[in-house]
Design an enzyme around this catalytic site. Structure first.
Site, PDB file in Angstrom:
ATOM      1  N   MET A 276      -9.613   4.307  -3.459  1.00  0.00           N
ATOM      2  CA  MET A 276      -9.304   5.500  -2.676  1.00  0.00           C
ATOM      3  C   MET A 276     -10.050   6.718  -3.213  1.00  0.00           C
ATOM      4  SD  MET A 276      -7.820   6.925  -0.131  1.00  0.00           S
ATOM      5  CE  MET A 276      -6.343   6.169   0.524  1.00  0.00           C
TER       6      MET A 276
ATOM      7  N   THR B 213       0.846  -1.183   0.000  1.00  0.00           N
ATOM      8  CA  THR B 213       0.000   0.000   0.000  1.00  0.00           C
ATOM      9  C   THR B 213       0.886   1.240   0.000  1.00  0.00           C
ATOM     10  OG1 THR B 213      -0.115   0.393   2.392  1.00  0.00           O
ATOM     11  CG2 THR B 213      -1.554  -1.319   1.496  1.00  0.00           C
ATOM     12  N   CYS B 214       0.252   2.405   0.087  1.00  0.00           N
ATOM     13  CA  CYS B 214       1.050   3.640   0.116  1.00  0.00           C
ATOM     14  C   CYS B 214       1.806   3.781   1.432  1.00  0.00           C
ATOM     15  CB  CYS B 214       0.155   4.854  -0.110  1.00  0.00           C
ATOM     16  SG  CYS B 214      -1.211   4.987   1.065  1.00  0.00           S
TER      17      CYS B 214
ATOM     18  N   SER C 105      -1.473   1.825  11.351  1.00  0.00           N
ATOM     19  CA  SER C 105      -1.699   2.711  10.209  1.00  0.00           C
ATOM     20  C   SER C 105      -1.149   4.108  10.471  1.00  0.00           C
ATOM     21  CB  SER C 105      -3.188   2.813   9.889  1.00  0.00           C
ATOM     22  OG  SER C 105      -3.700   1.555   9.511  1.00  0.00           O
TER      23      SER C 105
ATOM     24  N   ALA D  22     -10.461   6.926 -10.240  1.00  0.00           N
ATOM     25  CA  ALA D  22     -11.764   6.321  -9.954  1.00  0.00           C
ATOM     26  C   ALA D  22     -11.614   4.979  -9.253  1.00  0.00           C
ATOM     27  CB  ALA D  22     -12.555   6.146 -11.251  1.00  0.00           C
ATOM     28  N   GLY D  23     -10.480   4.779  -8.594  1.00  0.00           N
ATOM     29  CA  GLY D  23     -10.271   3.541  -7.852  1.00  0.00           C
ATOM     30  C   GLY D  23     -10.904   3.592  -6.472  1.00  0.00           C
TER      31      GLY D  23
ATOM     32  N   ARG E  22       2.886   0.841   3.387  1.00  0.00           N
ATOM     33  CA  ARG E  22       3.636  -0.340   3.789  1.00  0.00           C
ATOM     34  C   ARG E  22       3.847  -1.292   2.620  1.00  0.00           C
ATOM     35  NH1 ARG E  22       2.028  -1.932   8.286  1.00  0.00           N
ATOM     36  NH2 ARG E  22       0.627  -0.180   8.634  1.00  0.00           N
TER      37      ARG E  22
END
Length: 446
Positions: A193, A49-50, A109, A190-191, A52
């Site tokens: 997130m 992810t952004c 997080s 448009a994902g 980890r």
């Protein structure tokens, strides 16, 4: 076999380094396959992810596996081992399980308690299943981590204790722009997130929301869910000139918004992409405020949460994680003895059948009703004799030294070591094919 985690996160590495190591799409699939092909790895899953990049594996050798995985992360990212090693962490066995449960609960997080991590772990699980790199150990562990995360969010105030990244971004936007109600917002991408961003904007009272995406149909679908409108990707520069608030999170590998595309005016841009969607040169434009993941990390953007409420929520979630880890380890130890219990009951059943056949051969003239009663009695006696020790060994197996009790059972009854292993192989196949692997009460001696 043991579970191992090798990774780095916003807690151990700067965003710039995470950006270089982060993988997605085909690159993520290639790394996952290479990890799974390693000689010491049995199962593999990667959470990228952004915030980890973590490699979860079941291994037969600790040191060799750590070395191999670290080298693969270095090779795939182009980051030297010397630079990467300083930011890597390693968790093994009990600590690996505790770490995954904490991650799923939002304790690890960047923004405390954010719920998006559950979806990210679920996506990692799904990809590993699709690629055939998952087996019964990681499958059950990750499924349990998802359940623990859901429980933590349901039973505590962890969701309220730390807002989502988008929520934190909007708080920063209000500081820069003032009240957001009535402003024009632009969502680029448009994902998942972007969908979360659009929904958060709508809840914040913004009614003029524009969505831009390379695939226009996806932009239309997202815009419709929030009562906004979709614009063509070619119109991005024009939409930027009209927007007060911009949230960008695409999967692009190159910059999407350059300084040349932005007409200087009072606006706030939130870049949630990794790699960056927005050229850092945009910061130098008059009137423009650019906030990205790195600046959010440096500012400790979730610190505004009420400390008392946050401390209570964190304490509650940590209690849940500790409880669930203990329960998982206890159940895992108990499960290890099940193949031995099955092997013991199988051997007993073979002995009973052999003796009943011998009995029938010696008394062929015996009445059928009497023969059936004798058969039933012998089986009942054996079941009762085995019931207590098999139940007891399963209970004892839940202790830290539980494996020794199964080993003692095998020695005492001279069980064929191949039989428990065959049971394990059948369980593995059943898990991979989605069948129920719980032993029957009779098999488990219950």
């Amino acid at each position: 076999m043991s579970v191992l985690v090798v990774g780095l996160s916003h807690r151990t590495a700067p965003v710039a380094l995470l950006e270089r190591v982060s993988v997605s799409g085909d690159s993520l699939v290639k790394l996952l396959q290479d990890v799974h092909r390693d000689a010491h790895v049995v199962e593999a899953m990667i959470v990228s992810t952004c915030n980890r990049v973590e490699v979860y594996v079941e291994v037969d050798r600790f040191h060799a596996a750590v070395t191999s995985i670290s080298w693969l992360l270095s090779t795939h990212s182009g980051v030297s081992m010397d630079e990467l090693a300083a930011h890597l962490y390693v968790h093994y066995e009990d600590r690996a399980i505790e770490h995954l449960f904490s991650v799923g609960s939002g304790l690890d997080s960047m923004v405390l308690g954010e719920g998006q991590i559950l979806g990210q772990v679920r996506s990692a699980l799904r990809l590993a299943q699709q690629q055939g790199t998952l087996g019964p150990t990681l499958n059950e562990l990750v499924q349990q981590a998802l359940r623990v995360g859901k429980r933590s969010h349901t039973e505590t105030g962890i969701d309220r204790a730390g807002a989502s990244l988008v929520g934190v971004g909007l708080t920063l936007a209000e500081r820069a722009l003032g009240p957001l109600e009535g402003m024009r917002a632009l969502v680029v991408g448009a994902g998942s997130m972007s969908a979360l961003s659009a929904a958060t904007l709508q809840r914040a009272g913004l009614t003029d929301i524009v969505v831009v995406n390379r695939t226009h149909e996806r932009a239309v679908r997202l815009a419709q869910t929030v009562g906004g409108r979709a614009a063509e990707f070619d119109d991005l520069e024009r939409e930027l000139a009209r927007a007060d608030l911009v949230i960008s999170c695409t999967g692009a590998t190159d910059v999407v918004i350059t300084a040349d595309m932005v007409t200087p005016h009072r606006m706030f841009i939130l870049d949630l992409a990794l790699p960056h969607d927005v050229d850092l040169a945009v910061r130098r434009l008059p009137g423009v405020t650019l906030v990205d993941l790195e600046s959010m990390q440096e500012s400790g953007a979730d610190a505004s949460t009420d400390d008392g409420g946050r401390a209570e929520a964190v304490s509650s979630v940590r209690g849940i994680v500790a409880e669930e880890v203990a329960a998982y380890l206890s159940a895992e130890r108990a499960a290890r003895v099940t193949p031995t219990v099955v092997a013991l009951r199988s051997k007993a059943a073979q002995v009973v059948e052999t003796e009943l056949e011998r009995f029938a051969a010696r008394l062929p003239e015996l009445d059928g009703r009497v023969r059936a009663e004798v058969t039933q009695t012998v089986r009942r006696v054996v079941d009762k004799l085995l019931h207590e020790p098999t139940v007891r060994v399963k209970q004892l197996a839940e202790s830290p030294a539980g494996d020794h009790y199964a080993e003692a059972l095998r020695e005492l009854f001279n069980l064929d070591p191949k039989v428990p292993e065959a049971v394990r192989r059948i369980e593995t196949i059943d898990v991979e094919q989605g069948r129920n692997t719980e032993p029957s009460k009779k098999e488990a001696g219950l």
